[in-house]
Design a protein around this motif. Structure first.
Motif, PDB file in Angstrom:
ATOM      1  N   ALA A  18       0.825  -1.232   0.000  1.00  0.00           N
ATOM      2  CA  ALA A  18       0.000   0.000   0.000  1.00  0.00           C
ATOM      3  C   ALA A  18       0.849   1.268   0.000  1.00  0.00           C
ATOM      4  N   SER A  19       2.120   1.168  -0.413  1.00  0.00           N
ATOM      5  CA  SER A  19       2.942   2.392  -0.379  1.00  0.00           C
ATOM      6  C   SER A  19       2.783   3.224  -1.648  1.00  0.00           C
ATOM      7  N   TYR A  20       2.343   2.591  -2.738  1.00  0.00           N
ATOM      8  CA  TYR A  20       2.028   3.357  -3.953  1.00  0.00           C
ATOM      9  C   TYR A  20       1.049   2.559  -4.809  1.00  0.00           C
ATOM     10  N   GLY A  21       0.609   3.168  -5.906  1.00  0.00           N
ATOM     11  CA  GLY A  21      -0.272   2.465  -6.842  1.00  0.00           C
ATOM     12  C   GLY A  21      -1.657   2.180  -6.263  1.00  0.00           C
ATOM     13  N   ILE A  22      -2.223   1.056  -6.688  1.00  0.00           N
ATOM     14  CA  ILE A  22      -3.598   0.689  -6.315  1.00  0.00           C
ATOM     15  C   ILE A  22      -3.720   0.526  -4.796  1.00  0.00           C
ATOM     16  N   GLY A  23      -2.708  -0.087  -4.176  1.00  0.00           N
ATOM     17  CA  GLY A  23      -2.753  -0.329  -2.731  1.00  0.00           C
ATOM     18  C   GLY A  23      -2.828   0.962  -1.938  1.00  0.00           C
ATOM     19  N   ALA A  41       4.638  -2.784   3.093  1.00  0.00           N
ATOM     20  CA  ALA A  41       5.413  -2.859   1.851  1.00  0.00           C
ATOM     21  C   ALA A  41       6.864  -3.079   2.274  1.00  0.00           C
ATOM     22  N   ARG A  42       7.746  -3.294   1.278  1.00  0.00           N
ATOM     23  CA  ARG A  42       9.156  -3.534   1.634  1.00  0.00           C
ATOM     24  C   ARG A  42       9.887  -2.225   1.897  1.00  0.00           C
ATOM     25  N   GLY A  43       9.640  -1.213   1.077  1.00  0.00           N
ATOM     26  CA  GLY A  43      10.403   0.038   1.171  1.00  0.00           C
ATOM     27  C   GLY A  43       9.826   0.975   2.235  1.00  0.00           C
ATOM     28  N   ARG A  44      10.682   1.340   3.204  1.00  0.00           N
ATOM     29  CA  ARG A  44      10.194   2.166   4.318  1.00  0.00           C
ATOM     30  C   ARG A  44       9.783   3.579   3.869  1.00  0.00           C
ATOM     31  N   ASN A  92      -5.538  -8.330  -0.117  1.00  0.00           N
ATOM     32  CA  ASN A  92      -4.282  -8.878  -0.635  1.00  0.00           C
ATOM     33  C   ASN A  92      -4.026  -8.232  -2.001  1.00  0.00           C
ATOM     34  N   ASN A  93      -3.225  -7.170  -1.987  1.00  0.00           N
ATOM     35  CA  ASN A  93      -3.030  -6.381  -3.206  1.00  0.00           C
ATOM     36  C   ASN A  93      -1.650  -6.560  -3.845  1.00  0.00           C
ATOM     37  N   ALA A  94      -0.612  -6.733  -3.023  1.00  0.00           N
ATOM     38  CA  ALA A  94       0.756  -6.719  -3.572  1.00  0.00           C
ATOM     39  C   ALA A  94       0.990  -7.916  -4.497  1.00  0.00           C
ATOM     40  N   GLY A 157       4.204 -16.677 -16.358  1.00  0.00           N
ATOM     41  CA  GLY A 157       4.331 -16.945 -14.921  1.00  0.00           C
ATOM     42  C   GLY A 157       3.380 -16.075 -14.109  1.00  0.00           C
ATOM     43  N   TYR A 158       3.360 -14.795 -14.430  1.00  0.00           N
ATOM     44  CA  TYR A 158       2.459 -13.849 -13.747  1.00  0.00           C
ATOM     45  C   TYR A 158       1.002 -14.272 -13.939  1.00  0.00           C
ATOM     46  N   SER A 159       0.654 -14.617 -15.179  1.00  0.00           N
ATOM     47  CA  SER A 159      -0.730 -14.985 -15.504  1.00  0.00           C
ATOM     48  C   SER A 159      -1.150 -16.252 -14.788  1.00  0.00           C
ATOM     49  N   ALA A 161       0.046 -17.405 -11.992  1.00  0.00           N
ATOM     50  CA  ALA A 161      -0.091 -17.102 -10.557  1.00  0.00           C
ATOM     51  C   ALA A 161      -1.409 -16.360 -10.296  1.00  0.00           C
ATOM     52  N   LYS A 162      -1.773 -15.442 -11.179  1.00  0.00           N
ATOM     53  CA  LYS A 162      -3.031 -14.697 -10.992  1.00  0.00           C
ATOM     54  C   LYS A 162      -4.245 -15.610 -11.204  1.00  0.00           C
ATOM     55  N   ALA A 163      -4.140 -16.545 -12.158  1.00  0.00           N
ATOM     56  CA  ALA A 163      -5.240 -17.504 -12.347  1.00  0.00           C
ATOM     57  C   ALA A 163      -5.406 -18.341 -11.083  1.00  0.00           C
ATOM     58  N   SER A 190      -5.607  -2.632 -17.332  1.00  0.00           N
ATOM     59  CA  SER A 190      -4.463  -1.710 -17.279  1.00  0.00           C
ATOM     60  C   SER A 190      -4.791  -0.505 -16.386  1.00  0.00           C
ATOM     61  N   VAL A 191      -3.943  -0.274 -15.380  1.00  0.00           N
ATOM     62  CA  VAL A 191      -4.163   0.833 -14.443  1.00  0.00           C
ATOM     63  C   VAL A 191      -2.895   1.676 -14.399  1.00  0.00           C
ATOM     64  N   ASP A 192      -3.062   2.971 -14.396  1.00  0.00           N
ATOM     65  CA  ASP A 192      -1.904   3.872 -14.445  1.00  0.00           C
ATOM     66  C   ASP A 192      -1.208   3.924 -13.084  1.00  0.00           C
ATOM     67  N   THR A 193      -0.221   3.022 -12.892  1.00  0.00           N
ATOM     68  CA  THR A 193       0.557   2.979 -11.649  1.00  0.00           C
ATOM     69  C   THR A 193       2.038   2.945 -12.035  1.00  0.00           C
ATOM     70  N   PRO A 194       2.938   3.194 -11.066  1.00  0.00           N
ATOM     71  CA  PRO A 194       4.374   3.111 -11.385  1.00  0.00           C
ATOM     72  C   PRO A 194       4.747   1.750 -11.976  1.00  0.00           C
TER      73      PRO A 194
HETATM   74  N1  LIG Z   1      -1.255  -1.607 -12.558  1.00  0.00           N
HETATM   75  C1  LIG Z   1      -1.871  -2.418 -13.380  1.00  0.00           C
HETATM   76  O1  LIG Z   1      -2.063  -2.122 -14.561  1.00  0.00           O
HETATM   77  C2  LIG Z   1      -2.396  -3.745 -12.891  1.00  0.00           C
HETATM   78  C3  LIG Z   1      -3.089  -4.556 -13.807  1.00  0.00           C
HETATM   79  C4  LIG Z   1      -3.579  -5.775 -13.371  1.00  0.00           C
HETATM   80  C5  LIG Z   1      -3.382  -6.174 -12.067  1.00  0.00           C
HETATM   81  N2  LIG Z   1      -2.680  -5.368 -11.207  1.00  0.00           N
HETATM   82  C6  LIG Z   1      -2.476  -5.855  -9.847  1.00  0.00           C
HETATM   83  O2  LIG Z   1      -2.825  -4.852  -8.920  1.00  0.00           O
HETATM   84  C7  LIG Z   1      -1.987  -4.952  -7.762  1.00  0.00           C
HETATM   85  C8  LIG Z   1      -1.314  -3.617  -7.500  1.00  0.00           C
HETATM   86  O3  LIG Z   1      -0.564  -3.266  -8.622  1.00  0.00           O
HETATM   87  P1  LIG Z   1       0.184  -1.864  -8.753  1.00  0.00           P
HETATM   88  O4  LIG Z   1       0.358  -1.629 -10.199  1.00  0.00           O
HETATM   89  O5  LIG Z   1      -0.486  -0.861  -7.926  1.00  0.00           O
HETATM   90  O6  LIG Z   1       1.644  -2.059  -8.126  1.00  0.00           O
HETATM   91  P2  LIG Z   1       2.606  -3.242  -7.715  1.00  0.00           P
HETATM   92  O7  LIG Z   1       3.959  -2.969  -8.173  1.00  0.00           O
HETATM   93  O8  LIG Z   1       2.081  -4.534  -8.143  1.00  0.00           O
HETATM   94  O9  LIG Z   1       2.540  -3.134  -6.133  1.00  0.00           O
HETATM   95  C9  LIG Z   1       3.005  -2.050  -5.528  1.00  0.00           C
HETATM   96  C10 LIG Z   1       2.950  -2.177  -4.023  1.00  0.00           C
HETATM   97  O10 LIG Z   1       3.273  -3.501  -3.560  1.00  0.00           O
HETATM   98  C11 LIG Z   1       4.440  -3.433  -2.720  1.00  0.00           C
HETATM   99  N3  LIG Z   1       5.170  -4.690  -2.843  1.00  0.00           N
HETATM  100  C12 LIG Z   1       5.693  -5.246  -3.959  1.00  0.00           C
HETATM  101  N4  LIG Z   1       6.314  -6.395  -3.643  1.00  0.00           N
HETATM  102  C13 LIG Z   1       6.151  -6.596  -2.306  1.00  0.00           C
HETATM  103  C14 LIG Z   1       6.567  -7.592  -1.390  1.00  0.00           C
HETATM  104  N5  LIG Z   1       7.309  -8.646  -1.776  1.00  0.00           N
HETATM  105  N6  LIG Z   1       6.239  -7.467  -0.085  1.00  0.00           N
HETATM  106  C15 LIG Z   1       5.518  -6.395   0.343  1.00  0.00           C
HETATM  107  N7  LIG Z   1       5.101  -5.415  -0.487  1.00  0.00           N
HETATM  108  C16 LIG Z   1       5.414  -5.510  -1.794  1.00  0.00           C
HETATM  109  C17 LIG Z   1       5.176  -2.209  -3.234  1.00  0.00           C
HETATM  110  O11 LIG Z   1       6.072  -1.619  -2.315  1.00  0.00           O
HETATM  111  P3  LIG Z   1       7.617  -2.094  -2.208  1.00  0.00           P
HETATM  112  O12 LIG Z   1       8.115  -2.201  -3.615  1.00  0.00           O
HETATM  113  O13 LIG Z   1       8.276  -1.041  -1.400  1.00  0.00           O
HETATM  114  O14 LIG Z   1       7.580  -3.406  -1.502  1.00  0.00           O
HETATM  115  C18 LIG Z   1       3.993  -1.260  -3.442  1.00  0.00           C
HETATM  116  O15 LIG Z   1       3.533  -0.748  -2.232  1.00  0.00           O
HETATM  117  C19 LIG Z   1      -1.021  -6.102  -8.045  1.00  0.00           C
HETATM  118  O16 LIG Z   1      -1.525  -7.293  -7.510  1.00  0.00           O
HETATM  119  C20 LIG Z   1      -1.014  -6.184  -9.559  1.00  0.00           C
HETATM  120  O17 LIG Z   1      -0.659  -7.457 -10.057  1.00  0.00           O
HETATM  121  C21 LIG Z   1      -2.190  -4.173 -11.584  1.00  0.00           C
END
Ligand SMILES: NC(=O)c1ccc[n+]([C@@H]2O[C@H](COP(=O)([O-])OP(=O)(O)OC[C@H]3O[C@@H](n4cnc5c(N)ncnc54)[C@H](OP(=O)(O)O)[C@@H]3O)[C@@H](O)[C@H]2O)c1
Length: 262
Positions: A18-23, A41-44, A92-94, A157-159, A161-163, A190-194
């Motif tokens: 939950a430090s950035y993006g959707i979380g 998250a991992r990064g403080r 469970n977002n990460a 691999g990603y797909s 795991a998500k399935a 597709s979501v606009d995240t880092p």
């Molecule tokens: N963005 C998209 O287009 C999209 C599309 C489909 C599905 N999703 C799913 O939506 C979710 C969120 O995606 P997102 O794009 O917002 O960013 P993300 O890169 O998947 O997740 C970002 C967050 O997760 C933390 N994180 C990553 N690895 C971790 C670990 N091993 N332990 C603890 N925290 C961890 C990151 O912080 P740290 O790096 O500091 O740990 C950050 O806070 C994910 O499940 C992703 O697969 C996203």
């Protein structure tokens, strides 16, 4: 003006990654609606940045620096939170993502795709379910991906795991349903995240091409995913469990039609 609701007043919510993006958008949404959010998250630095923003907005938040690959530490976070404050919602977002063609994918990278998406989600659901079944209430939302429902190149691999996450979530919902514990899946397109920008290598042409293939012709915003997650976690969804909710601008519903037939 948008009406502010307080659907999570007095509730405790854990959001992973939950430090950035959707979380982060999700944690902000819960806090704005009255919850105490526990974010990890991992990064403080980025985690603290998110906490500062939530507090500045009047929200309540605790932070935990945690690598979700450490399954024991994640289980401890869930149980400690429940003992100290109670536990009403887990998100469970990460995810950990290792893209690349199958031909050159190492077994280590294959497994990394599963380490958080499948393994940590399993442990999170197991620990939270035990607590929630005992108290006869609770909601869990797992974040999957359109990649878990449709095939694409370079993301096997990603797909996979998500399935696994999506189907595991439906099975968990069945085991919890009789105890007033609801477990649902949100499926982002597709979501606009880092992370998404990094996957497109920051190339505006790649992003443009990806967005042109989405029926709504744009990427989603993290807040739009947060809204769906909050809905499924809230009493507004009190009779919804085992559901898979696409939040993808129409992508999963789309039948491929050649552009010439437009
Ligand atoms: N963005 C998209 O287009 C999209 C599309 C489909 C599905 N999703 C799913 O939506 C979710 C969120 O995606 P997102 O794009 O917002 O960013 P993300 O890169 O998947 O997740 C970002 C967050 O997760 C933390 N994180 C990553 N690895 C971790 C670990 N091993 N332990 C603890 N925290 C961890 C990151 O912080 P740290 O790096 O500091 O740990 C950050 O806070 C994910 O499940 C992703 O697969 C996203």
């Amino acid at each position: 003006m948008k009406k502010v609701t307080r659907r999570f007043e007095g509730k405790t919510v854990i959001v992973t990654g939950a430090s950035y993006g959707i979380g982060r958008a999700t944690a902000e949404g819960f806090a704005r609606e009255g919850a105490h959010v526990v974010i990890c998250a991992r990064g403080r630095d980025k985690l603290e940045e998110a906490a500062v923003a939530i507090r500045a907005d009047g929200g309540q938040v605790s932070t935990e620096v945690l690598d979700l690959a450490d399954l024991e530490a994640f289980a401890k976070l869930i149980n400690d939170t429940a003992n100290q404050r109670g536990l009403d919602v887990l998100v469970n977002n990460a995810a950990v993502t290792r893209h690349g063609p199958i031909a050159t994918m190492s077994i280590d990278n294959w497994r990394k795709n599963f380490s958080v998406t499948a393994d940590a989600t399993f442990v999170g659901v197991r620990e939270a379910m035990k607590i929630m079944i005992g108290q006869r209430h609770g909601a869990i939302v797992n974040v999957s991906s359109t990649c878990g429902s449709r095939a694409a190149m370079g993301v096997a691999g990603y797909s996979a795991a998500k399935a696994a996450l999506t189907q595991f979530t439906s099975c968990a919902a069945m085991e919890a349903a009789a105890y007033n514990v609801r477990i649902n899946t949100v499926i982002p397109g597709s979501v606009d995240t880092p992370a998404n920008r990094a996957a497109a290598q920051g190339d505006p042409e790649v992003i443009k091409a990806l967005e042109a293939a989405i029926p709504m012709q744009r990427s989603g915003r993290p807040e739009e995913l947060a809204a769906a997650i909050l809905f499924l976690a809230s009493d507004d969804a009190s009779f919804i469990t085992g559901a898979e909710l696409p939040v993808d601008g129409g992508k999963l519903a789309q039948l491929y039609v050649p552009a010439v037939l437009k």
